[in-house]
Design an enzyme around this catalytic site. Structure first.
Site, short mmCIF file in Angstrom:
data_model
loop_
_atom_site.label_atom_id
_atom_site.label_comp_id
_atom_site.label_asym_id
_atom_site.label_seq_id
_atom_site.Cartn_x
_atom_site.Cartn_y
_atom_site.Cartn_z
N GLY A 117 0.83 -1.20 0.00
CA GLY A 117 0.00 0.00 0.00
C GLY A 117 0.86 1.25 0.00
O GLY A 117 2.04 1.20 -0.35
N THR A 140 -4.19 -3.24 -1.25
CA THR A 140 -4.75 -2.90 0.06
C THR A 140 -6.26 -3.09 0.02
O THR A 140 -6.90 -2.79 -1.00
CB THR A 140 -4.46 -1.46 0.53
N ASP A 144 -7.31 2.84 -0.98
CA ASP A 144 -7.03 4.27 -0.77
C ASP A 144 -5.80 4.77 -1.52
O ASP A 144 -5.20 5.77 -1.15
CB ASP A 144 -6.87 4.55 0.74
N ARG A 278 -26.65 -3.38 19.06
CA ARG A 278 -25.51 -4.31 19.19
C ARG A 278 -24.47 -3.98 18.12
O ARG A 278 -24.80 -3.39 17.09
CB ARG A 278 -25.98 -5.75 18.98
O1 F6P Z 1 -4.55 -1.06 5.58
C1 F6P Z 1 -5.24 -2.25 5.81
C2 F6P Z 1 -5.77 -2.31 7.21
O2 F6P Z 1 -6.46 -3.53 7.38
C3 F6P Z 1 -6.65 -1.13 7.63
O3 F6P Z 1 -7.95 -1.22 7.11
C4 F6P Z 1 -6.56 -1.21 9.11
O4 F6P Z 1 -6.78 0.05 9.71
C5 F6P Z 1 -5.14 -1.64 9.33
O5 F6P Z 1 -4.72 -2.28 8.14
C6 F6P Z 1 -4.96 -2.58 10.48
O6 F6P Z 1 -3.62 -2.90 10.58
P1 F6P Z 1 -3.05 -3.96 11.61
O7 F6P Z 1 -3.29 -5.32 11.03
O8 F6P Z 1 -1.61 -3.61 11.68
O9 F6P Z 1 -3.79 -3.76 12.90
#
Ligand code: F6P
Length: 360
Positions: A117, A140, A144, A278
């Site tokens: 990414g 990714t 983004d 919930r």
């Molecule tokens: O960039 C991919 C992603 O899954 C995001 O959507 C999320 O905020 C982040 O990575 C989580 O990263 P990690 O696995 O390091 O907690």
């Protein structure tokens, strides 16, 4: 033009569905063009540590439908700020990029294909500035990255989120509840918006459109007035609270981990409407499992195109989808800006037209 016999290939950043499909297509295409592929273990960390594995046809056979990456990955290891030592419990970082470059020379890798990414591609760009022959491949689940219409991984994550929204309707309808589904996406709302549209979410909360709890409650009351006793809210993990703060915590890596906004939304909605609420947090389920056919095909196209760029000596660039073609774009362009949901764009407008609310 120098002839390249060996390519180093690494996967960096968070895993996502389709990485193995890329590893397979790069390896197969390279071998068919008389080049060898050295898989780098665990992202850029493996480049600094000199951890290479020669990939043959057998290594990549059968991995197309597998999630994750057979090479391993990391979103912690930046060779330009590499953790080299520990003093009094404090990690000291140093620029280890020269070690990584020397390691590539030692194994005869004339080019480096980097799948990742924006963070990973920024590091790739820094190596390109040091004269390394780099080609980027965008991945990714967040979708983004600016320079490509779409990244692989996104479609599979969207499928997961949409399935969840579909399934949450069961309890929402049966119990007349508000069901909140928290999805990933970092600072972009693509997964939330598109799964909200695809799954018929009633309220979608994304980082690009500020919401208020009263705004959400108003929509739920309006639905009640029209006889709808349940509501589904899809909230992006990066959607800020009305005070502008995102919900999460700082991990040991120093990275901000987003998460927890869904529970806040459920609590506030129940307090304001009196309707049982919930939350379901999808988390890493969105990154796991088999890639969708779309992601497998896109990853295969990206991998083959990256090898073609190596053959053509086209470096400092990233492969990208500009529908219907795969093109190459300068890495600078790829990492310049994050791709956000246009708040007044077509998708948001269409969603509003079918009654989706955004809590604004
Ligand atoms: O960039 C991919 C992603 O899954 C995001 O959507 C999320 O905020 C982040 O990575 C989580 O990263 P990690 O696995 O390091 O907690």
């Amino acid at each position: 033009m120098e002839s390249i016999d060996r390519i180093a290939l690494l996967t960096g950043g968070g895993d996502c569905p389709g990485l193995n499909a890329v590893i397979r297509s790069v390896t197969k295409a390279a071998l068919r063009n008389g080049m060898e592929v050295l898989g780098v273990q665990d992202g850029f960390g493996g480049l600094v540590k000199g951890q290479f594995t020669l990939l043959g046809e057998k290594d990549v056979s059968g991995i197309l439908p597998r999630g994750g990456t057979i090479l391993g990955t990391s979103n912690r290891d930046n060779p330009f700020r590499f953790p080299m030592s520990n003093e009094n419990g404090e990690t000291l970082v140093e620029d280890a990029s020269d070690i990584a470059i020397e390691n590539m020379k030692q194994v005869g890798a004339g080019a480096l294909i980097v799948t990742g990414g924006d963070g990973t591609q920024s590091i790739a760009l820094d190596f390109s500035h040091l004269g390394v022959n780099v080609v980027g491949i965008p991945k990714t689940i967040d979708n983004d990255l600016m320079a490509t219409d779409v990244t692989f991984g996104f479609d599979s994550a969207l499928q997961c989120a949409t399935d969840a929204v579909d399934k949450l309707h069961t309890t929402a309808e049966s119990h007349h509840r508000v069901m909140v589904c928290e999805v990933m996406g970092r600072n972009s709302g693509w997964i939330a918006l598109m799964s909200g549209i695809a799954g018929g979410g009633d309220i979608v909360l994304i980082p690009e459109i500020p919401f208020t709890f009263d705004g959400i409650a108003r929509s739920i009351h309006e639905r009640r007035d029209h006889g709808k006793k349940f509501s589904i809210i899809v909230v992006a993990e990066g959607a800020p609270l009305p005070d502008g703060q995102q919900v999460g915590w700082v991990a040991s890596s120093g990275n901000m981990v987003l998460g927890g906004i869904g529970a806040r939304v459920a609590r506030e909605v129940e307090a304001r409407t009196g309707i049982e609420s919930r939350v379901t947090v999808l988390g890493h389920l969105q990154r796991g499992g088999t890639p969708s056919p779309f992601d497998r095909i896109l990853a295969t196209r990206f991998g083959v195109s990256a090898v073609e760029m190596v053959l053509n000596g086209e470096f400092g660039c990233m492969v990208a989808l500009k529908t219907p073609e795969i093109v190459s774009v300068p890495l600078e362009e790829a990492v310049k800006n994050q791709r956000k949901v246009p708040a007044d764009g077509e998708l948001v407008r269409f969603a509003r037209s079918v009654g989706t609310a955004f809590g604004d």
